[in-house]
Design a protein around this motif. Structure first.
Motif, PDB file in Angstrom:
ATOM      1  N   TYR A 279     -59.950 -31.570  42.235  1.00 48.90           N
ATOM      2  CA  TYR A 279     -59.301 -30.276  42.426  1.00 48.90           C
ATOM      3  C   TYR A 279     -60.278 -29.139  42.174  1.00 48.90           C
ATOM      4  CZ  TYR A 279     -56.234 -26.309  41.262  1.00 48.90           C
ATOM      5  OH  TYR A 279     -55.643 -25.083  41.192  1.00 48.90           O
ATOM      6  N   LEU A 280     -61.046 -29.225  41.120  1.00 52.41           N
ATOM      7  CA  LEU A 280     -62.005 -28.173  40.784  1.00 52.41           C
ATOM      8  C   LEU A 280     -63.081 -28.043  41.853  1.00 52.41           C
ATOM      9  CD1 LEU A 280     -62.331 -29.024  36.992  1.00 52.41           C
ATOM     10  CD2 LEU A 280     -61.170 -27.019  37.947  1.00 52.41           C
ATOM     11  N   ARG A 281     -63.532 -29.159  42.374  1.00 53.96           N
ATOM     12  CA  ARG A 281     -64.542 -29.110  43.441  1.00 53.96           C
ATOM     13  C   ARG A 281     -63.945 -28.555  44.730  1.00 53.96           C
ATOM     14  NH1 ARG A 281     -68.256 -34.619  42.610  1.00 53.96           N
ATOM     15  NH2 ARG A 281     -69.234 -33.908  40.655  1.00 53.96           N
ATOM     16  N   TRP A 282     -62.669 -28.800  44.938  1.00 50.86           N
ATOM     17  CA  TRP A 282     -62.005 -28.190  46.105  1.00 50.86           C
ATOM     18  C   TRP A 282     -61.976 -26.677  45.965  1.00 50.86           C
ATOM     19  CZ3 TRP A 282     -57.437 -25.299  46.152  1.00 50.86           C
ATOM     20  CH2 TRP A 282     -56.973 -24.952  47.433  1.00 50.86           C
ATOM     21  N   ILE A 283     -61.679 -26.189  44.759  1.00 53.79           N
ATOM     22  CA  ILE A 283     -61.719 -24.741  44.532  1.00 53.79           C
ATOM     23  C   ILE A 283     -63.103 -24.201  44.849  1.00 53.79           C
ATOM     24  CG2 ILE A 283     -61.577 -22.928  42.771  1.00 53.79           C
ATOM     25  CD1 ILE A 283     -59.462 -24.591  41.342  1.00 53.79           C
ATOM     26  N   ARG A 284     -64.139 -24.900  44.401  1.00 54.67           N
ATOM     27  CA  ARG A 284     -65.508 -24.469  44.664  1.00 54.67           C
ATOM     28  C   ARG A 284     -65.800 -24.451  46.173  1.00 54.67           C
ATOM     29  NH1 ARG A 284     -68.504 -21.686  42.032  1.00 54.67           N
ATOM     30  NH2 ARG A 284     -68.642 -23.009  40.182  1.00 54.67           N
ATOM     31  N   ARG A 285     -65.412 -25.511  46.873  1.00 56.23           N
ATOM     32  CA  ARG A 285     -65.681 -25.581  48.323  1.00 56.23           C
ATOM     33  C   ARG A 285     -64.949 -24.489  49.080  1.00 56.23           C
ATOM     34  NH1 ARG A 285     -64.801 -31.086  47.405  1.00 56.23           N
ATOM     35  NH2 ARG A 285     -62.737 -30.926  48.387  1.00 56.23           N
ATOM     36  N   ARG A 286     -63.768 -24.141  48.611  1.00 52.75           N
ATOM     37  CA  ARG A 286     -62.967 -23.126  49.286  1.00 52.75           C
ATOM     38  C   ARG A 286     -63.701 -21.790  49.322  1.00 52.75           C
ATOM     39  NH1 ARG A 286     -57.209 -21.643  46.776  1.00 52.75           N
ATOM     40  NH2 ARG A 286     -58.658 -20.899  45.189  1.00 52.75           N
TER      41      ARG A 286
ATOM     42  N   ARG B  36     -57.010 -21.301  27.799  1.00 47.84           N
ATOM     43  CA  ARG B  36     -56.964 -22.750  27.637  1.00 47.84           C
ATOM     44  C   ARG B  36     -58.070 -23.407  28.449  1.00 47.84           C
ATOM     45  NH1 ARG B  36     -52.754 -24.896  25.032  1.00 47.84           N
ATOM     46  NH2 ARG B  36     -53.119 -26.907  26.033  1.00 47.84           N
ATOM     47  N   TYR B  37     -58.389 -24.639  28.081  1.00 43.61           N
ATOM     48  CA  TYR B  37     -59.519 -25.331  28.705  1.00 43.61           C
ATOM     49  C   TYR B  37     -59.342 -25.491  30.207  1.00 43.61           C
ATOM     50  CZ  TYR B  37     -63.083 -28.904  29.505  1.00 43.61           C
ATOM     51  OH  TYR B  37     -64.162 -29.607  29.979  1.00 43.61           O
ATOM     52  N   SER B  38     -58.144 -25.820  30.645  1.00 44.41           N
ATOM     53  CA  SER B  38     -57.920 -26.002  32.078  1.00 44.41           C
ATOM     54  C   SER B  38     -58.138 -24.702  32.842  1.00 44.41           C
ATOM     55  CB  SER B  38     -56.510 -26.549  32.343  1.00 44.41           C
ATOM     56  OG  SER B  38     -55.525 -25.630  31.866  1.00 44.41           O
ATOM     57  N   ARG B  39     -57.748 -23.573  32.237  1.00 45.18           N
ATOM     58  CA  ARG B  39     -57.984 -22.276  32.875  1.00 45.18           C
ATOM     59  C   ARG B  39     -59.478 -21.961  32.907  1.00 45.18           C
ATOM     60  NH1 ARG B  39     -56.317 -19.273  36.557  1.00 45.18           N
ATOM     61  NH2 ARG B  39     -54.207 -19.742  35.827  1.00 45.18           N
ATOM     62  N   TYR B  40     -60.165 -22.247  31.817  1.00 47.29           N
ATOM     63  CA  TYR B  40     -61.617 -22.052  31.787  1.00 47.29           C
ATOM     64  C   TYR B  40     -62.297 -22.823  32.921  1.00 47.29           C
ATOM     65  CZ  TYR B  40     -66.285 -23.724  30.535  1.00 47.29           C
ATOM     66  OH  TYR B  40     -67.597 -24.138  30.581  1.00 47.29           O
ATOM     67  N   LEU B  41     -61.911 -24.083  33.122  1.00 41.88           N
ATOM     68  CA  LEU B  41     -62.517 -24.886  34.186  1.00 41.88           C
ATOM     69  C   LEU B  41     -62.241 -24.294  35.567  1.00 41.88           C
ATOM     70  CD1 LEU B  41     -61.725 -28.519  32.953  1.00 41.88           C
ATOM     71  CD2 LEU B  41     -63.963 -27.403  32.978  1.00 41.88           C
ATOM     72  N   ARG B  42     -61.019 -23.812  35.782  1.00 42.48           N
ATOM     73  CA  ARG B  42     -60.704 -23.208  37.078  1.00 42.48           C
ATOM     74  C   ARG B  42     -61.454 -21.898  37.273  1.00 42.48           C
ATOM     75  NH1 ARG B  42     -54.531 -22.818  37.042  1.00 42.48           N
ATOM     76  NH2 ARG B  42     -54.773 -23.168  34.796  1.00 42.48           N
ATOM     77  N   ASP B  43     -61.663 -21.162  36.191  1.00 41.96           N
ATOM     78  CA  ASP B  43     -62.453 -19.937  36.296  1.00 41.96           C
ATOM     79  C   ASP B  43     -63.903 -20.255  36.650  1.00 41.96           C
ATOM     80  OD1 ASP B  43     -60.315 -18.313  35.768  1.00 41.96           O
ATOM     81  OD2 ASP B  43     -60.826 -17.942  33.662  1.00 41.96           O
ATOM     82  N   VAL B  44     -64.444 -21.327  36.081  1.00 42.49           N
ATOM     83  CA  VAL B  44     -65.813 -21.743  36.434  1.00 42.49           C
ATOM     84  C   VAL B  44     -65.888 -22.071  37.918  1.00 42.49           C
ATOM     85  CG1 VAL B  44     -67.549 -23.549  36.129  1.00 42.49           C
ATOM     86  CG2 VAL B  44     -66.419 -22.567  34.129  1.00 42.49           C
ATOM     87  N   ALA B  45     -64.920 -22.849  38.390  1.00 39.83           N
ATOM     88  CA  ALA B  45     -64.918 -23.242  39.806  1.00 39.83           C
ATOM     89  C   ALA B  45     -64.782 -22.048  40.733  1.00 39.83           C
ATOM     90  CB  ALA B  45     -63.794 -24.244  40.066  1.00 39.83           C
ATOM     91  N   ALA B  46     -64.178 -20.971  40.248  1.00 36.78           N
ATOM     92  CA  ALA B  46     -63.941 -19.783  41.068  1.00 36.78           C
ATOM     93  C   ALA B  46     -64.933 -18.663  40.760  1.00 36.78           C
ATOM     94  CB  ALA B  46     -62.513 -19.276  40.856  1.00 36.78           C
TER      95      ALA B  46
ATOM     96  N   ALA C 221     -63.475 -18.985  47.665  1.00 37.22           N
ATOM     97  CA  ALA C 221     -62.806 -17.696  47.404  1.00 37.22           C
ATOM     98  C   ALA C 221     -63.006 -17.329  45.936  1.00 37.22           C
ATOM     99  CB  ALA C 221     -61.327 -17.794  47.747  1.00 37.22           C
ATOM    100  N   ALA C 222     -64.157 -16.759  45.608  1.00 33.62           N
ATOM    101  CA  ALA C 222     -64.506 -16.476  44.218  1.00 33.62           C
ATOM    102  C   ALA C 222     -63.653 -15.356  43.635  1.00 33.62           C
ATOM    103  CB  ALA C 222     -65.983 -16.119  44.110  1.00 33.62           C
ATOM    104  N   GLN C 223     -63.096 -15.616  42.460  1.00 33.03           N
ATOM    105  CA  GLN C 223     -62.353 -14.584  41.724  1.00 33.03           C
ATOM    106  C   GLN C 223     -63.264 -13.800  40.787  1.00 33.03           C
ATOM    107  OE1 GLN C 223     -59.363 -17.363  40.041  1.00 33.03           O
ATOM    108  NE2 GLN C 223     -57.852 -16.021  40.992  1.00 33.03           N
TER     109      GLN C 223
END
Length: 318
Positions: A155-162, A205-215, A164-166
């Motif tokens: 999922y995180l790599r999909w965010i990266r491939r997409r 939270r850790y999951s949010r941190y990871l999604r922020d990294v991916a974005a 759309a950086a936040q």
């Protein structure tokens, strides 16, 4: 924990993401072993692992390492004394012969020499870039401890491939370690008020941190209690464009400046300049992202590191 009173309501969606991924299977390694093993390694080699440790983090680290080693060789729990601070002492049994093998997981570059001299081989996680006079010490890599990252990886790599950086720059650090360099980095980044910087404000939270990294378009890596910390592994795993202070330690396969990561000066005077260059250079940024992801899959995935430990041991046996 009382979720009604102690949890920030803004974190509730993150709890839902974590619940969705916490019990999913960890994706299988999708690269061949970078350190090949003999086809009969599981018949010739047994690893004995201690039942007890000096402190709790050692037990958590050990669970991840033994889980990966167990993919290749049998493991046995044994009452192995653990007299040395920062070391997990194990026994490798090859064709009936016993060898003491130690994993030094402390954050210090200086080894515990008494422990090193008592072992056949020591894998040191914070291995000094200059190396050591004693060839019984070898780089130990850096083992990530949280299964959630592995479970969320597709999922995180999909965010990266997409793409759309936040965030323009990710620089989320705890302030309990390396306080001076981390404060200096945030001061430098604050000069660019036009940048969206992940890391300012409240903890997440850790999951949010990871999604922020991916974005995030660019991710800043700084030392923690030692030169390496989990953030570097997470950045690589997610295929990030990494800007970092040059590490005073090295991994089994060295990180290359301009290939896997872009290094900045120790005083961070060029931090903003390097980030700005990468924000403008989409082609160079994507090349760094591809190389970072490839590096993790080839050299830092837990199973790759387990194969490295076994391969290195077998190469050292007379």
């Amino acid at each position: 924990m009382n979720l009604r009173t102690n949890l920030d309501p803004r974190q509730w969606p993150d709890l839902g993401v974590e619940a969705a991924y916490r019990w999913r299977a960890i994706p299988a390694r999708d690269r061949p072993l970078s350190w090949p093993l003999p086809h009969d390694v599981g018949k010739r080699l047994v690893v004995r692992w201690p039942r007890a440790y000096q402190w709790a983090l050692m037990a958590r680290w050990a669970r991840k390492v033994t889980g990966a080693l167990g993919r290749f060789v049998p493991l046995e729990l044994a009452d192995i004394p653990q007299p040395y601070k920062g070391h997990v002492r194990t026994q490798f049994l090859l064709d009936g012969s016993e060898f003491d093998v130690s994993f030094e997981i402390s954050d210090y570059l200086e080894p515990n020499w008494e422990a090193v001299r008592s072992t056949f081989l020591t894998f040191k996680l914070q291995y000094a870039d200059a190396g050591y006079a004693d060839d019984r010490i070898v780089p130990g890599g850096y083992v990530h401890l949280d299964d959630l990252m592995y479970r969320m990886l597709p999922y995180l790599r999909w965010i990266r491939r997409r793409g759309a950086a936040q965030w323009d720059v990710n620089a989320r650090f705890g302030r309990e370690f390396a306080k001076t360099v981390r404060a200096r980095a945030m001061d430098r980044l604050a000069e660019r008020r036009d940048w969206r910087v992940a890391g300012e404000g409240r903890k997440v939270r850790y999951s949010r941190y990871l999604r922020d990294v991916a974005a995030s378009t660019v991710c800043v890596d700084l030392p923690g209690n030692g030169p390496f910390c989990f953030r570097l592994v997470e950045y690589l795993a997610l295929g990030s464009c990494i800007v970092a202070v040059r590490h005073r330690a090295r991994l089994p396969e060295p990180l290359r400046d301009g290939v896997h990561v872009v290094f900045v000066r120790d005083d961070l005077e060029d931090l903003v300049e390097r980030c700005e260059e990468l924000l403008r250079d989409e082609e160079g940024r994507k090349r760094l992202q591809r190389n970072a992801l490839e590096y993790f899959d080839r050299y830092l995935h837990r199973e790759q590191l387990a194969a490295y430990y076994l391969n290195t041991f077998l190469q050292r046996v007379p």
